[in-house]
Design a protein around this motif. Structure first.
Motif, short mmCIF file in Angstrom:
data_model
loop_
_atom_site.label_atom_id
_atom_site.label_comp_id
_atom_site.label_asym_id
_atom_site.label_seq_id
_atom_site.Cartn_x
_atom_site.Cartn_y
_atom_site.Cartn_z
N GLN A 68 3.62 8.24 -2.33
CA GLN A 68 4.19 9.16 -1.34
C GLN A 68 3.10 9.82 -0.49
OE1 GLN A 68 5.28 9.45 -4.78
NE2 GLN A 68 6.74 7.87 -4.15
N PHE A 69 2.13 9.02 -0.06
CA PHE A 69 1.02 9.45 0.81
C PHE A 69 0.14 10.51 0.16
CE2 PHE A 69 4.01 7.60 3.87
CZ PHE A 69 3.16 6.72 4.52
N SER A 70 0.06 10.51 -1.15
CA SER A 70 -0.79 11.48 -1.84
C SER A 70 -2.18 10.91 -2.14
CB SER A 70 -0.13 11.95 -3.14
OG SER A 70 0.00 10.88 -4.04
N ARG A 71 -2.36 9.61 -1.91
CA ARG A 71 -3.66 8.97 -2.11
C ARG A 71 -4.17 8.48 -0.76
NH1 ARG A 71 -3.07 4.45 -5.95
NH2 ARG A 71 -5.33 4.53 -6.01
N LEU A 72 -5.39 8.87 -0.40
CA LEU A 72 -5.92 8.65 0.94
C LEU A 72 -6.06 7.18 1.31
CD1 LEU A 72 -7.02 9.79 3.58
CD2 LEU A 72 -9.29 9.85 2.51
N MET A 73 -6.76 6.39 0.52
CA MET A 73 -7.07 5.01 0.91
C MET A 73 -5.80 4.16 1.08
SD MET A 73 -9.38 3.29 2.14
CE MET A 73 -10.97 3.91 1.71
N PRO A 74 -4.88 4.15 0.12
CA PRO A 74 -3.66 3.39 0.35
C PRO A 74 -2.87 3.90 1.56
CG PRO A 74 -3.86 3.91 -1.97
CD PRO A 74 -4.93 4.67 -1.25
N SER A 75 -2.90 5.19 1.81
CA SER A 75 -2.19 5.76 2.97
C SER A 75 -2.80 5.26 4.27
CB SER A 75 -2.24 7.29 2.93
OG SER A 75 -1.59 7.77 1.77
N LEU A 76 -4.12 5.18 4.33
CA LEU A 76 -4.78 4.64 5.52
C LEU A 76 -4.46 3.16 5.71
CD1 LEU A 76 -8.27 6.41 5.29
CD2 LEU A 76 -6.37 6.94 6.85
N ILE A 77 -4.42 2.44 4.61
CA ILE A 77 -4.06 1.01 4.68
C ILE A 77 -2.65 0.85 5.25
CG2 ILE A 77 -3.60 -1.07 3.32
CD1 ILE A 77 -5.95 -0.15 1.49
N VAL A 78 -1.73 1.71 4.83
CA VAL A 78 -0.37 1.66 5.35
C VAL A 78 -0.38 1.78 6.87
CG1 VAL A 78 1.84 2.90 5.48
CG2 VAL A 78 0.73 2.57 3.27
N LEU A 79 -1.06 2.77 7.38
CA LEU A 79 -1.08 3.02 8.82
C LEU A 79 -1.71 1.86 9.59
CD1 LEU A 79 -2.09 6.79 8.79
CD2 LEU A 79 0.18 5.81 9.19
N VAL A 80 -2.85 1.38 9.12
CA VAL A 80 -3.53 0.28 9.81
C VAL A 80 -2.72 -1.01 9.73
CG1 VAL A 80 -5.60 -1.19 9.77
CG2 VAL A 80 -5.83 1.29 9.54
N ALA A 81 -2.21 -1.32 8.55
CA ALA A 81 -1.46 -2.57 8.37
C ALA A 81 -0.18 -2.58 9.20
CB ALA A 81 -1.14 -2.78 6.88
N TYR A 82 0.57 -1.48 9.20
CA TYR A 82 1.79 -1.44 10.01
C TYR A 82 1.46 -1.50 11.50
CZ TYR A 82 5.23 -0.67 6.32
OH TYR A 82 6.07 -0.81 5.24
N GLY A 83 0.42 -0.78 11.92
CA GLY A 83 0.03 -0.84 13.32
C GLY A 83 -0.33 -2.25 13.76
N PHE A 84 -1.12 -2.94 12.92
CA PHE A 84 -1.51 -4.31 13.24
C PHE A 84 -0.29 -5.24 13.21
CE2 PHE A 84 -3.45 -8.46 12.01
CZ PHE A 84 -4.14 -8.67 13.20
N SER A 85 0.60 -5.02 12.27
CA SER A 85 1.81 -5.84 12.19
C SER A 85 2.63 -5.71 13.47
CB SER A 85 2.65 -5.43 10.98
OG SER A 85 3.84 -6.20 10.92
N PHE A 86 2.82 -4.48 13.93
CA PHE A 86 3.60 -4.28 15.16
C PHE A 86 2.89 -4.87 16.38
CE2 PHE A 86 5.76 -0.73 12.80
CZ PHE A 86 6.97 -1.39 12.70
N ALA A 109 0.83 -1.21 0.00
CA ALA A 109 0.00 0.00 0.00
C ALA A 109 0.87 1.26 0.00
CB ALA A 109 -0.94 0.00 1.20
N LEU A 110 2.04 1.18 0.62
CA LEU A 110 2.95 2.32 0.62
C LEU A 110 3.36 2.69 -0.82
CD1 LEU A 110 4.57 4.28 2.42
CD2 LEU A 110 6.38 2.56 2.49
N GLN A 111 3.65 1.69 -1.61
CA GLN A 111 3.96 1.92 -3.03
C GLN A 111 2.74 2.52 -3.73
OE1 GLN A 111 6.82 1.41 -4.86
NE2 GLN A 111 5.85 2.01 -6.77
N ALA A 112 1.58 1.98 -3.46
CA ALA A 112 0.35 2.44 -4.11
C ALA A 112 -0.09 3.83 -3.63
CB ALA A 112 -0.78 1.44 -3.88
N SER A 113 0.38 4.24 -2.45
CA SER A 113 -0.05 5.54 -1.91
C SER A 113 0.58 6.72 -2.65
CB SER A 113 0.31 5.64 -0.43
OG SER A 113 1.70 5.91 -0.25
#
Length: 111
Positions: free
Chosen positions: A27-45, A21-25
Motif C-alpha cells: 500500500q505504497f509504504s515501501r519506497l522502492m517498490p512504489s517507485l517501480i510502480v510509478l515508472v513501470a505504469y508510466g512506461f506501459s502507458f 511491485a504494487l503488491q510488494a509496495s
C-alpha cells in the motif's frame, strides 16, 4: 512481427512489473517498490500510446488487460502463493481464447 505488437508486448510486461511491485509496495509504504510502480505504469502507458497509432483503443485495451490479468495471476501463484480455483482458471482460459480470436480473425487488430 509488426513493431506495434512489440510495443504492446512491452506495455504488457511493464504493466505486469508495475502490478507486481504494487503488491510488494504494501500500500505504497515501501519506497522502492512504489517507485517501480510509478515508472513501470508510466512506461506501459507510453508504449500503449505508440501502439494506438496503429491499432484501435478497444482492441489494444482488450489485449493489454487480458494478458495482464493472466500474467498477474501466474505471478500471484508463483511469487505470492495465491491460489486459483477452477472457475478462475477457466475464466482466464476464456480471456486467452478471446485474445486469440481477436488476433487471428479480427480485421480491426491492425496486423
Amino acid at each position: 512481427m509488426p513493431v506495434h505488437y512489440i510495443y504492446l508486448i512491452i506495455a504488457v510486461a511493464a504493466e505486469t512489473i508495475g502490478t507486481t511491485a504494487l503488491q510488494a509496495s504494501q500500500q505504497f509504504s515501501r519506497l522502492m517498490p512504489s517507485l517501480i510502480v510509478l515508472v513501470a505504469y508510466g512506461f506501459s502507458f507510453y508504449m500503449l500510446g505508440l501502439t494506438l497509432k496503429v491499432m484501435p483503443v478497444g482492441i489494444v485495451y482488450a489485449i493489454w488487460s487480458g494478458l495482464g490479468i493472466v500474467l498477474i495471476a501466474v505471478i500471484g501463484l508463483v511469487v505470492f502463493g495465491q491460489k486459483l480455483d477452477l472457475p478462475a482458471v477457466l475464466g482466464m482460459a476464456m480471456i486467452l481464447a478471446g485474445i486469440l480470436v481477436i488476433h487471428l480473425f479480427s480485421g480491426s487488430s491492425g496486423h
